[in-house]
Design a protein around this motif. Structure first.
Motif, mmCIF file in Angstrom:
data_model
loop_
_atom_site.group_PDB
_atom_site.id
_atom_site.type_symbol
_atom_site.label_atom_id
_atom_site.label_comp_id
_atom_site.label_asym_id
_atom_site.label_seq_id
_atom_site.Cartn_x
_atom_site.Cartn_y
_atom_site.Cartn_z
ATOM 1 N N TYR A 207 10.940 -7.245 -22.421
ATOM 2 C CA TYR A 207 10.465 -7.914 -23.633
ATOM 3 C C TYR A 207 9.023 -7.524 -23.921
ATOM 4 N N LEU A 208 8.174 -7.503 -22.896
ATOM 5 C CA LEU A 208 6.779 -7.129 -23.096
ATOM 6 C C LEU A 208 6.669 -5.695 -23.610
ATOM 7 N N ARG A 209 7.527 -4.809 -23.090
ATOM 8 C CA ARG A 209 7.548 -3.427 -23.558
ATOM 9 C C ARG A 209 7.970 -3.373 -25.028
ATOM 10 N N TYR A 210 9.003 -4.149 -25.355
ATOM 11 C CA TYR A 210 9.482 -4.202 -26.741
ATOM 12 C C TYR A 210 8.411 -4.773 -27.671
ATOM 13 N N ALA A 211 7.782 -5.886 -27.246
ATOM 14 C CA ALA A 211 6.784 -6.533 -28.088
ATOM 15 C C ALA A 211 5.584 -5.616 -28.307
ATOM 16 N N ASN A 212 5.175 -4.911 -27.276
ATOM 17 C CA ASN A 212 4.053 -3.991 -27.402
ATOM 18 C C ASN A 212 4.391 -2.833 -28.344
ATOM 19 N N HIS A 213 5.629 -2.323 -28.230
ATOM 20 C CA HIS A 213 6.064 -1.238 -29.111
ATOM 21 C C HIS A 213 6.126 -1.711 -30.560
ATOM 22 N N ALA A 214 6.677 -2.908 -30.786
ATOM 23 C CA ALA A 214 6.780 -3.436 -32.147
ATOM 24 C C ALA A 214 5.407 -3.646 -32.749
ATOM 25 N N SER A 215 4.460 -4.147 -31.941
ATOM 26 C CA SER A 215 3.108 -4.374 -32.424
ATOM 27 C C SER A 215 2.427 -3.064 -32.771
#
Length: 223
Positions: A207-215
């Motif tokens: 999730y942190l990887r996804y959230a960082n990518h989305a940001s």
């Protein structure tokens, strides 16, 4: 109703006793209870309540303030005590039952008053979290405010849902209802807060990887 700490001088007044009586009546009967209901419970005339508070709305505002104060004192006391002593607070539950039911009724009713008391509880939860992190009792969070809001809304929401699905839990029976709820939720709550549910951190990492990518993507596409 117990005040959770030695009462200050102002709480020895007739006005404070009337306020505490109103908290008990609102908890047992709901906010539709009349000034006459509160006066009868307190053993005074309705005119005396009007004399002190002017209106039922003003009385409820003072009740809201006192309930939040009691909640803060109770939580601070629980955090300050060693775990063994904190568990003994369950034996004193009846002393604080009216406060808990008052909060549940207020949040369940909604409206400006319910929203305000909920926001107060969230603010208190953020402060308690910070104290807990500083003392080593609570893990730190990447977003303390978001975590506090989730914990408060999910715990209150879960209890309100329980009340909806279990009509035998009658809020008018303040003490027994609160004890029944606490008995049902204490073990699973402590397990979740202490041991968690997921066995490893893969979902969190993803999730942190996804959230960082989305940001990152959003910042690159924003003019």
């Amino acid at each position: 109703m117990r005040t959770a700490e030695p009462a200050p001088e102002s709480d020895l007044t007739a006005r404070a006793r009337l306020r505490n009586s109103a908290i008990e009546v609102f908890a047992a009967r709901g906010f539709g209870a009349s000034v006459r209901d509160i006066a009868a419970h307190a053993g005074v005339s309705a005119g005396l309540i009007t004399h002190h508070f002017g209106s039922k709305a003003n009385l409820r505002t003072e009740c809201d303030t006192e309930v939040v104060r009691l909640y803060r004192v109770l939580k601070s006391d629980g955090i300050a005590r060693p775990p063994a002593q904190s568990m003994w607070m369950i034996a004193e539950l009846d002393d604080y039952a009216a406060m808990f039911v008052y909060i549940l009724r207020s949040v369940r009713e909604g409206g400006p008053a319910g929203k305000q008391i909920l926001e107060h509880l969230i603010e208190e939860a953020i402060a308690f979290s910070e104290e807990g992190v500083a003392s080593g009792v609570v893990r730190s969070s990447r977003d303390p405010a978001a975590r506090a809001r989730y914990l408060v809304t999910s715990s209150l929401g879960g209890i309100i849902l329980q009340l909806s699905l279990q009509p035998q839990l009658e809020l008018a029976e303040v003490g027994p209802t609160v004890r029944r709820i606490v008995d049902e939720i204490t073990l699973p709550t402590l397990e979740l807060y202490t041991e968690g549910v997921i066995a490893d951190r893969r979902f969190l990492d993803e999730y942190l990887r996804y959230a960082n990518h989305a940001s990152t993507t959003e910042s690159e596409t924003t003019p």
